[in-house]
Design a protein around this motif. Structure first.
Motif: not given
Length: 281
Positions: A10-17, A90-92, A130-144
């Protein structure tokens, strides 16, 4: 031999793990409608992306863009163990897809630690924030990473026609369409369509559509739909039709896939917390 765990958090932006250990399964060419964020914990994965060979060893992060065909196999007889997060398309920024095709491997120790931390959080019920917070930082670094290396993507012959056919297939994943109908809608000869699509995406249109249906079935199964119903809802004729293609693409049958939820954290939640040091975050 295959060991898998698949679930939808139940994490926005994550379709599957998807956590998996394979020794002899070879993924055929297939596509996802999602970004594939992959780390390898053991072994090495070899794969083709846009008809260029790549490798995914354990010290890098691999990012495969949506709608671009790729395959995968173990580089040695030992096999491999991987952890994947499938991110909504649309997450990136979709304008970075071309750059991700050119450079899917990211050698960034901090990014890898963050992806590991995301997986740890995703295995712990109740830690969605926590997962959402971590994902935000990950996507920011990926796009960078991607923006620093972004450049013009060279035009290819008939690329526009292939893209329009892909859009049409994406719009008809469950309903499907005939090649004759696609040719009429796109004002092109059927053989020209097949050749243009194959040049652009490295697979024929029918295989692209099948793998998109497998992708859809994965989500339906994780949502709790029984295999026979998921098969029909994803556009397959019946359960056996789904099973044949699902096993070829995913490496296990849909029934087994649906039964394997999130894994138990190594050492239990308390041990996982100790492993997640502030420096790794």
């Amino acid at each position: 031999m295959a060991e898998i765990h698949a679930w939808r958090p139940s994490v926005a932006g994550v379709a599957e793990v998807f956590h998996a250990r394979f020794t002899d399964h070879a993924y055929p060419m297939h596509v996802h409608g999602t970004w594939t964020l992959l780390i390898v914990d053991d072994g090495v994965v070899r794969y083709d992306l846009d008809r260029h060979e790549h490798g995914a060893p354990g010290d890098i992060v691999t990012l495969l863009p949506p709608h671009v065909p790729h395959n995968g196999t173990a580089a040695t007889a030992h096999g491999f163990r991987k952890r994947v997060v499938y991110l909504d398309g649309d997450r990136l920024d979709e304008r970075l897809i071309g750059t991700a095709v050119d450079r899917p491997e990211l050698r960034d120790p901090l990014l890898r630690r963050r992806v590991h931390g995301l997986h740890t959080a995703l295995t712990l019920p109740g830690e969605e924030l926590e997962a959402e917070s971590r994902l935000v930082l990950i996507c920011e670094r990926l796009e960078g990473h991607l923006r620093r290396t972004a450049g013009a993507v060279p035009d290819r012959r008939d690329a526009g026609l292939a893209h329009r056919l892909r859009d049409l297939l994406d719009a008809r994943v469950t309903a499907g369409l005939t090649l004759a109908e696609a040719a009429r809608l796109l004002h092109a000869h059927p053989s020209h369509l097949v050749r243009a699509f194959g040049r652009e995406y490295g697979m024929p249109p029918h295989r692209y559509l099948t793998t998109r249906r497998v992708d859809l079935a994965r989500g339906l199964l994780l949502a709790g739909l029984p295999v026979p119903e998921a098969a029909v809802a994803a556009g397959f004729c019946d359960q056996s039709h789904l099973t044949r293609h699902f096993r070829r693409v995913v490496g296990v049958g849909p029934g087994r896939y649906a039964r394997r939820g999130r894994p138990e954290p190594a050492g239990g939640p308390a041990q996982s917390r100790r492993l997640m040091s502030p420096r790794a975050r």
